[in-house]
Design a protein around this motif. Structure first.
Motif, mmCIF file in Angstrom:
data_model
loop_
_atom_site.group_PDB
_atom_site.id
_atom_site.type_symbol
_atom_site.label_atom_id
_atom_site.label_comp_id
_atom_site.label_asym_id
_atom_site.label_seq_id
_atom_site.Cartn_x
_atom_site.Cartn_y
_atom_site.Cartn_z
ATOM 1 N N LYS A 1 0.825 -1.197 0.000
ATOM 2 C CA LYS A 1 0.000 0.000 0.000
ATOM 3 C C LYS A 1 0.863 1.251 0.000
ATOM 4 O O LYS A 1 0.547 2.245 -0.662
ATOM 5 C CB LYS A 1 -0.920 -0.011 1.219
ATOM 6 C CG LYS A 1 -1.913 1.146 1.245
ATOM 7 C CD LYS A 1 -2.859 1.034 2.430
ATOM 8 C CE LYS A 1 -3.833 2.207 2.438
ATOM 9 N NZ LYS A 1 -4.762 2.135 3.592
ATOM 10 N N GLU B 1 2.126 1.880 -3.456
ATOM 11 C CA GLU B 1 1.049 2.396 -4.299
ATOM 12 C C GLU B 1 0.786 3.866 -4.001
ATOM 13 O O GLU B 1 0.555 4.667 -4.914
ATOM 14 C CB GLU B 1 -0.225 1.575 -4.074
ATOM 15 C CG GLU B 1 -0.134 0.150 -4.595
ATOM 16 C CD GLU B 1 -1.351 -0.680 -4.220
ATOM 17 O OE1 GLU B 1 -2.187 -0.163 -3.435
ATOM 18 O OE2 GLU B 1 -1.466 -1.829 -4.687
ATOM 19 N N GLU B 2 0.834 4.226 -2.706
ATOM 20 C CA GLU B 2 0.620 5.618 -2.323
ATOM 21 C C GLU B 2 1.739 6.510 -2.856
ATOM 22 O O GLU B 2 1.495 7.636 -3.294
ATOM 23 C CB GLU B 2 0.543 5.732 -0.792
ATOM 24 C CG GLU B 2 -0.751 5.210 -0.190
ATOM 25 C CD GLU B 2 -1.952 6.029 -0.619
ATOM 26 O OE1 GLU B 2 -1.813 7.257 -0.755
ATOM 27 O OE2 GLU B 2 -3.028 5.441 -0.831
ATOM 28 N N LYS C 1 1.119 7.065 -6.442
ATOM 29 C CA LYS C 1 -0.033 7.957 -6.586
ATOM 30 C C LYS C 1 0.366 9.401 -6.319
ATOM 31 O O LYS C 1 -0.041 10.321 -7.047
ATOM 32 C CB LYS C 1 -1.144 7.529 -5.617
ATOM 33 C CG LYS C 1 -2.399 8.369 -5.689
ATOM 34 C CD LYS C 1 -3.433 7.867 -4.700
ATOM 35 C CE LYS C 1 -4.684 8.736 -4.726
ATOM 36 N NZ LYS C 1 -5.691 8.272 -3.736
ATOM 37 N N GLN C 2 1.186 9.626 -5.282
ATOM 38 C CA GLN C 2 1.628 10.973 -4.960
ATOM 39 C C GLN C 2 2.485 11.565 -6.075
ATOM 40 O O GLN C 2 2.411 12.759 -6.367
ATOM 41 C CB GLN C 2 2.411 10.963 -3.649
ATOM 42 C CG GLN C 2 1.545 10.688 -2.429
ATOM 43 C CD GLN C 2 2.363 10.504 -1.164
ATOM 44 O OE1 GLN C 2 3.586 10.626 -1.180
ATOM 45 N NE2 GLN C 2 1.685 10.203 -0.067
ATOM 46 N N ILE D 1 2.226 10.925 -9.283
ATOM 47 C CA ILE D 1 1.330 11.320 -10.371
ATOM 48 C C ILE D 1 0.601 12.613 -10.020
ATOM 49 O O ILE D 1 0.458 13.511 -10.860
ATOM 50 C CB ILE D 1 0.320 10.194 -10.668
ATOM 51 C CG1 ILE D 1 1.054 8.968 -11.248
ATOM 52 C CG2 ILE D 1 -0.759 10.665 -11.628
ATOM 53 C CD1 ILE D 1 0.173 7.771 -11.462
ATOM 54 N N GLU D 2 0.158 12.727 -8.759
ATOM 55 C CA GLU D 2 -0.536 13.945 -8.340
ATOM 56 C C GLU D 2 0.381 15.161 -8.456
ATOM 57 O O GLU D 2 -0.049 16.231 -8.878
ATOM 58 C CB GLU D 2 -1.035 13.786 -6.901
ATOM 59 C CG GLU D 2 -2.201 12.814 -6.765
ATOM 60 C CD GLU D 2 -2.716 12.719 -5.343
ATOM 61 O OE1 GLU D 2 -2.036 13.265 -4.431
ATOM 62 O OE2 GLU D 2 -3.776 12.115 -5.125
ATOM 63 N N ILE E 1 -2.725 6.547 -18.453
ATOM 64 C CA ILE E 1 -3.533 7.010 -17.322
ATOM 65 C C ILE E 1 -4.950 7.301 -17.785
ATOM 66 O O ILE E 1 -5.167 7.750 -18.921
ATOM 67 C CB ILE E 1 -2.895 8.269 -16.687
ATOM 68 C CG1 ILE E 1 -3.608 8.633 -15.382
ATOM 69 C CG2 ILE E 1 -2.889 9.428 -17.656
ATOM 70 C CD1 ILE E 1 -2.882 9.687 -14.572
ATOM 71 N N ALA F 1 -9.232 9.460 -13.529
ATOM 72 C CA ALA F 1 -8.290 9.586 -12.413
ATOM 73 C C ALA F 1 -7.708 10.994 -12.362
ATOM 74 O O ALA F 1 -7.562 11.587 -11.292
ATOM 75 C CB ALA F 1 -7.169 8.557 -12.564
ATOM 76 N N VAL G 1 -8.179 13.901 -9.275
ATOM 77 C CA VAL G 1 -7.061 14.598 -8.635
ATOM 78 C C VAL G 1 -7.237 16.112 -8.746
ATOM 79 O O VAL G 1 -7.044 16.849 -7.770
ATOM 80 C CB VAL G 1 -5.720 14.168 -9.278
ATOM 81 C CG1 VAL G 1 -4.579 15.035 -8.742
ATOM 82 C CG2 VAL G 1 -5.432 12.705 -8.990
#
Length: 383
Positions: free
Chosen positions: A140, A143-144, A147-148, A150-151, A180, A184, A188
């Motif tokens: 996890k 994955e976070e 994700k961060q 990409i943000e 992507i 998604a 964001v």
């Protein structure tokens, strides 16, 4: 499934001594008739960790501290207890939480740091969590982290374009480097308030009709080649100490602004200056405008004929007949003056802002209808 093999303790110790003496793994396996090199690797791990009591364990059984067979001596038992307590102190001095108090992010970082000196199982036991919990937290966490990243990339793109792009265009830019989903990206941008901040502004009516040409476009803003269909209009620039106007001509083939003028007087000479900037045009080129008096004037109509242009005009009170150039003028104001709150500035800044934006619009700003390419690049690729 093959039958499990149990090796005597003396065989295990002899294998370890041979490896410590530098004997290759293959020779150790062959001489001692050991089936799998993984087994030898496990024994070496126990030996280096000082877990000698594990050599007595039955096949398929791994003893935890205090649950194995009796130690050979009280000294061995005390050594094992001492080692266990040292490990526990080392873990707890880095992290004081236990059980449900353990923070996943901190636990993952701690285990990654300590797993070179002790087993993951032992660290988890000291923390009061299971190995499966640790691996779930680690997955996890990774994955976070992704994700961060990409943000952050989405945020950078939004800021670079001054929040002029919606999620579709941001997605198009991201897809140049990764795969992507647009939903998604939209989530964001909504989460952090990065949506397009451009506001559509109503256009003021300009001029009065005098001579009217037929509407040849009839709402068809598609063109097969450059300079087949052109549209023109004038818009107000009420952002300085005096009123300014922008006259521009747009090519419907790729939306490129092919000519423009900025002036303080909305007269025939003003639009004629814009018209004079056009290069040699192909036969049958159509120029569409509204019914403003500057476009219906004798001088303008003569200049249009001299260039071999066929004139077309919108219906009275129907700005949608010239929607493409209307949209450009709205984008220009919304993505510059309104976005940057330039409500009262100098004439020089207004002119510089318009010129900079038109260059940005032609050469950098991507458009979905152009396969997410800027107008100039699209024209060059089409050629």
């Amino acid at each position: 499934m093959g039958k499990r093999v149990s090796y005597p303790t003396d065989v295990k110790m002899k294998a370890i001594k041979m490896r410590l003496a530098g004997v290759p793994v293959k020779e150790v396996l062959k001489e001692l008739n050991i089936r799998n090199k993984t087994q030898l690797k496990t024994w070496m791990k126990w030996y280096k960790a000082g877990e000698l009591h594990r050599f007595e364990q039955p096949v398929g059984k791994q003893y935890s501290f205090g649950k194995g067979p009796e130690y050979e001596s009280e000294t061995e038992k005390l050594k094992a207890e001492n080692r266990y307590l040292k490990q526990q102190i080392e873990v707890l001095k880095k992290y004081e939480g236990t059980g449900e108090e353990v923070v996943p992010e901190t636990a993952v970082e701690l285990i990654e740091e300590l797993k070179t000196s002790m087993s993951v199982k032992d660290i988890c036991r000291h923390l009061g969590i299971s190995r499966s919990t640790y691996y779930r937290w680690r997955r996890k966490s990774r994955e976070e982290t992704a994700k961060q990243a990409i943000e952050q990339q989405i945020g950078t793109l939004c800021r670079d374009h001054k929040f002029r792009y919606g999620y579709r265009k941001i997605t198009a830019l991201l897809r140049r480097e990764m795969s992507i989903n647009h939903k998604a990206v939209q989530r964001v941008m909504q989460k952090y308030g990065w949506q397009c901040r451009v506001k559509v502004k109503k256009r003021r009516q300009t001029g009065q009709p005098y001579h009217i040409s037929d509407n040849l476009l009839k709402g068809d803003f598609q063109a097969d080649r450059p300079f087949q269909k052109l549209v023109t209009d004038i818009t107000y620039l009420p952002f300085g100490q005096k009123q300014l106007y922008l006259s521009s001509i747009q090519d419907l083939f790729n939306g490129e602004i092919v000519a423009y003028s900025i002036g303080s007087c909305q007269n025939t000479d003003f639009v004629l200056h814009t018209l004079s900037q056009l290069p040699s045009l192909p036969e049958g080129c159509i120029l569409h405008s509204d019914q403003g008096s500057v476009y219906t004037s004798y001088e303008y109509q003569q200049a249009v004929k001299e260039k071999g242009i066929i004139m077309s005009m919108s219906r009275k009170g129907t700005p949608t007949d010239n929607a493409s150039i209307e949209s450009f003028h709205s984008s220009l104001k919304s993505e510059t003056f309104y976005l940057d709150k330039l409500e009262s500035t100098t004439t020089a800044i207004i002119e510089q802002t318009v010129e900079t934006y038109i260059h940005y619009y032609n050469h950098i700003r991507i458009q979905a209808k152009l396969n997410n390419q800027p107008p100039v690049i699209y024209r060059q690729l089409a050629a």
